[in-house]
Design a protein around this motif. Structure first.
Motif, PDB file in Angstrom:
ATOM      1  N   UNK A 134      69.418  48.708  48.333  1.00  0.00           N
ATOM      2  CA  UNK A 134      70.426  47.652  48.260  1.00  0.00           C
ATOM      3  C   UNK A 134      70.439  46.896  49.585  1.00  0.00           C
ATOM      4  N   UNK A 135      70.412  45.560  49.503  1.00  0.00           N
ATOM      5  CA  UNK A 135      70.455  44.727  50.702  1.00  0.00           C
ATOM      6  C   UNK A 135      69.106  44.314  51.217  1.00  0.00           C
ATOM      7  N   UNK A 136      68.017  44.535  50.448  1.00  0.00           N
ATOM      8  CA  UNK A 136      66.675  44.217  50.938  1.00  0.00           C
ATOM      9  C   UNK A 136      66.375  42.728  50.814  1.00  0.00           C
ATOM     10  N   UNK A 137      66.358  42.214  49.584  1.00  0.00           N
ATOM     11  CA  UNK A 137      66.092  40.784  49.387  1.00  0.00           C
ATOM     12  C   UNK A 137      67.353  39.951  49.514  1.00  0.00           C
ATOM     13  N   UNK A 138      68.478  40.498  49.008  1.00  0.00           N
ATOM     14  CA  UNK A 138      69.773  39.808  49.086  1.00  0.00           C
ATOM     15  C   UNK A 138      70.701  40.656  49.951  1.00  0.00           C
ATOM     16  N   UNK A 139      71.151  40.157  51.112  1.00  0.00           N
ATOM     17  CA  UNK A 139      72.017  40.949  51.985  1.00  0.00           C
ATOM     18  C   UNK A 139      73.392  41.174  51.346  1.00  0.00           C
ATOM     19  N   UNK A 182      73.078  45.418  37.674  1.00  0.00           N
ATOM     20  CA  UNK A 182      74.515  45.129  37.729  1.00  0.00           C
ATOM     21  C   UNK A 182      75.092  45.364  39.119  1.00  0.00           C
ATOM     22  N   UNK A 183      74.585  46.337  39.828  1.00  0.00           N
ATOM     23  CA  UNK A 183      75.122  46.650  41.150  1.00  0.00           C
ATOM     24  C   UNK A 183      74.371  45.942  42.281  1.00  0.00           C
ATOM     25  N   UNK A 184      73.434  45.077  41.966  1.00  0.00           N
ATOM     26  CA  UNK A 184      72.691  44.380  43.004  1.00  0.00           C
ATOM     27  C   UNK A 184      71.694  45.262  43.716  1.00  0.00           C
ATOM     28  N   UNK A 185      71.172  46.267  43.005  1.00  0.00           N
ATOM     29  CA  UNK A 185      70.205  47.208  43.573  1.00  0.00           C
ATOM     30  C   UNK A 185      68.802  46.785  43.148  1.00  0.00           C
ATOM     31  N   UNK A 186      67.834  46.912  44.049  1.00  0.00           N
ATOM     32  CA  UNK A 186      66.443  46.598  43.746  1.00  0.00           C
ATOM     33  C   UNK A 186      65.643  47.893  43.606  1.00  0.00           C
ATOM     34  N   UNK A 187      65.041  48.074  42.415  1.00  0.00           N
ATOM     35  CA  UNK A 187      64.161  49.230  42.248  1.00  0.00           C
ATOM     36  C   UNK A 187      62.844  48.958  42.975  1.00  0.00           C
ATOM     37  N   UNK A 188      62.423  49.908  43.781  1.00  0.00           N
ATOM     38  CA  UNK A 188      61.148  49.783  44.494  1.00  0.00           C
ATOM     39  C   UNK A 188      60.037  50.432  43.695  1.00  0.00           C
TER      40      UNK A 188
END
Length: 553
Positions: free
Chosen positions: A427-432, A410-416
């Motif tokens: 946040x901001x890795x694949x989608x800025x 929901x927050x645009x965060x990517x779990x690594x």
């Protein structure tokens, strides 16, 4: 039944208790034998007590066997979830018969206590490859077979001809010049595994990771129609080959050709007698078949021919429709497999990285600026291990991580990745995002809320500490056989150090995050103990929200 030695020892007592259970396990699943090996490499238990029982795979007589090498690999791995399979070799304790094994480590919590190994059942593999010896029922006729070939070009499953017609099989081996010693070993062990050489074009192509169908000479030097493909199993390089004698494979085609020739002759005589008036009746079905065939060629697999005829054209239409249905099924199967592969990639890697992997990129490494790294750590989770089972602990952790994953999306965060009860996201890795640091802080607050709701619903006393830092990172695919997507760099290290220094129930942010968000949230300076890698950092602790705004950039 080898239940107990009745010598009054503690070993015999425990053996009598557990041996029937283990014996039933290998009987139920068709294993040949099961082994328990201690950390020093000594076999402390087997079901059938062959000559490897009580020997040491490091210093004993069988220290060069494939099982000894497998046990050594497991001992070196020191990974809780490590599982390895080793290829067939002649195993002396099993009277020199071909044997393959699979093994995994056994842990008592964090202590490595030994190795569990299972000797794979040759008979079960043969039953699968031969369809329980029902070749004709499976559509392989009187000469078809399916078998496995290893990277040494030796069979890994039994030859049909050894099972079905051993006399003819041995005669064919003699005719093509197989040495007498090999033939005698096949007779002795009654198997072609690790004895029958398959130096055919099909085996060569499949072991080179190619698949296809060709007319070749098989290992008996008989012309066959052969289909082949590689088998991808970690630790093995095998090929699967399905073959049928060319004469039998093409017999229906020859019969069909004869039927068509006879039918054409009769039709020609009939057309001559009935002249052009009746010719049109026979031309129309052919035109419909041709038109339908062209549609199929153009990719219209929903094409079907409806002919109210019981002659050869009706049979041909039925055959055509059956072929189209088969093509539809195969196309749907391929589409389903492609979809499953895409879903697997998306579950393992971020969507942008999965797309790059699908395009064929192998070496993926990027330097990304302006991202925010979040590290969190559950506290109090290890205390639950005192009263709960491993299954219950895994279920609880899985529920929490799933809730974190939903919130991250929901927050645009990517779990690594997750490491035990630690959670790392970016946040901001694949989608800025221009507000990558704000999204990370909002997500951290949501994580704290999730843990509190979880405690309220289940009566736990869990808490969470979070460290957040913004900057540049390097990201890429690491490893070849078990690839993972990971990030590293000073930004990651600092975020992790903040997480380590952060007390339970709090959020620590770096000066870079504080400077960008001090007008949105209320922070207070935090004291960091010396010696945890953050002594040189200005650390700020989240206090409260001043404004409730969220950028959608």
């Amino acid at each position: 039944m080898l239940d107990t030695a009745a010598d009054g020892s503690a070993y015999s007592s425990r053996h009598a208790r557990y041996h029937p259970i283990f014996r039933n396990i290998i009987k139920k699943f068709g294993y040949y034998d099961m082994f328990l090996i201690n950390p020093q490499g000594t076999v402390v238990y087997t079901v059938y007590k062959e000559t490897d029982f009580t020997t040491n795979f490091t210093t004993g007589a069988y220290n060069e066997s494939n099982l000894a090498r497998l046990v050594a690999s497991v001992r070196r791995a020191k990974e809780r979830d490590f599982v390895k399979l080793i290829d067939f070799e002649g195993y002396i304790p099993s009277y020199g018969a071909p044997a393959a094994f699979i093994a995994a480590p056994v842990y008592d919590r964090s202590t490595f206590v030994g190795v569990l190994a299972v000797q794979l059942p040759v008979d079960e593999i043969n039953n699968v490859m031969t369809g329980n010896r029902n070749w004709e029922r499976d559509g392989l006729g009187k000469s078809g077979e399916t078998y496995l070939v290893g990277r040494d070009y030796l069979m890994r499953s039994v030859s049909r001809f050894l099972v079905d017609a051993p006399a003819d099989y041995f005669k064919s081996l003699q005719d093509i010049g197989v040495d007498a010693a090999t033939i005698n070993r096949i007779r002795q062990y009654n198997t072609s595994i690790l004895e029958q050489k398959v130096m055919t074009k099909a085996a060569t192509e499949a072991l080179a990771s190619r698949q296809g169908t060709q007319i070749i000479q098989d290992y008996r030097d008989v012309p066959v129609l052969s289909s082949y493909a590689p088998i991808k199993i970690d630790g093995l390089n095998w090929a699967i080959v399905a073959e049928i004698d060319l004469a039998e494979a093409y017999a229906p085609i020859y019969d069909f050709g004869n039927q068509v020739a006879i039918s054409a002759t009769l039709l020609l005589l009939l057309v001559t007698l009935l002249a052009m008036a009746l010719a049109n009746l026979f031309v129309k079905p052919i035109d419909r078949l041709i038109a339908s065939a062209r549609k199929v060629e153009a990719g219209q697999l929903d094409t079907a021919i409806v002919l109210d005829a019981r002659d050869e054209f009706g049979e041909l239409a039925q055959s055509f429709n059956a072929m189209v249905k088969s093509l539809q099924a195969q196309t749907n199967l391929v589409a389903q497999k492609n979809f499953e592969n895409e879903q697997l990639l998306l579950s393992l890697f971020p969507s942008a990285i999965a797309k790059r992997l699908k395009r064929g990129e192998k070496e993926i490494a990027d330097t990304v600026s302006n991202v925010t790294v979040l590290f969190s750590d559950l506290t109090g989770f290890h205390k639950l291990a005192i009263d709960l089972t491993a299954q219950e602990l895994v279920t609880i952790l899985s529920d929490l991580v799933t809730s974190f994953d939903d919130a991250a999306e929901r927050y645009g965060i990517e779990k690594i990745k997750t490491i035990g009860d630690s959670y790392m996201a970016i946040c901001g890795l694949s989608v800025p995002y221009l507000d990558h640091d704000k999204r990370a802080v909002d997500f951290a607050l949501e994580m704290i809320s999730i843990v509190r709701r979880f405690n309220h619903e289940r009566g736990f006393e869990l808490n969470i500490s979070v460290g957040i830092h913004s900057g540049d990172v390097t990201a890429g695919i690491i490893g070849r056989h078990r690839s993972i997507y990971d990030v590293w760099g000073n930004t990651v290290n600092l975020a992790n150090a903040l997480r380590v220094a952060c007390p339970s129930g709090a959020i620590f942010v770096s000066a870079a995050v504080y400077q960008r968000l001090d007008d949105l949230y209320e922070f207070e300076p935090a004291e960091v103990p010396e010696g945890n890698g953050t002594a040189a950092l200005k650390v700020w602790k989240f206090k409260s929200i001043q404004k409730n705004t969220r950028s959608e950039v």
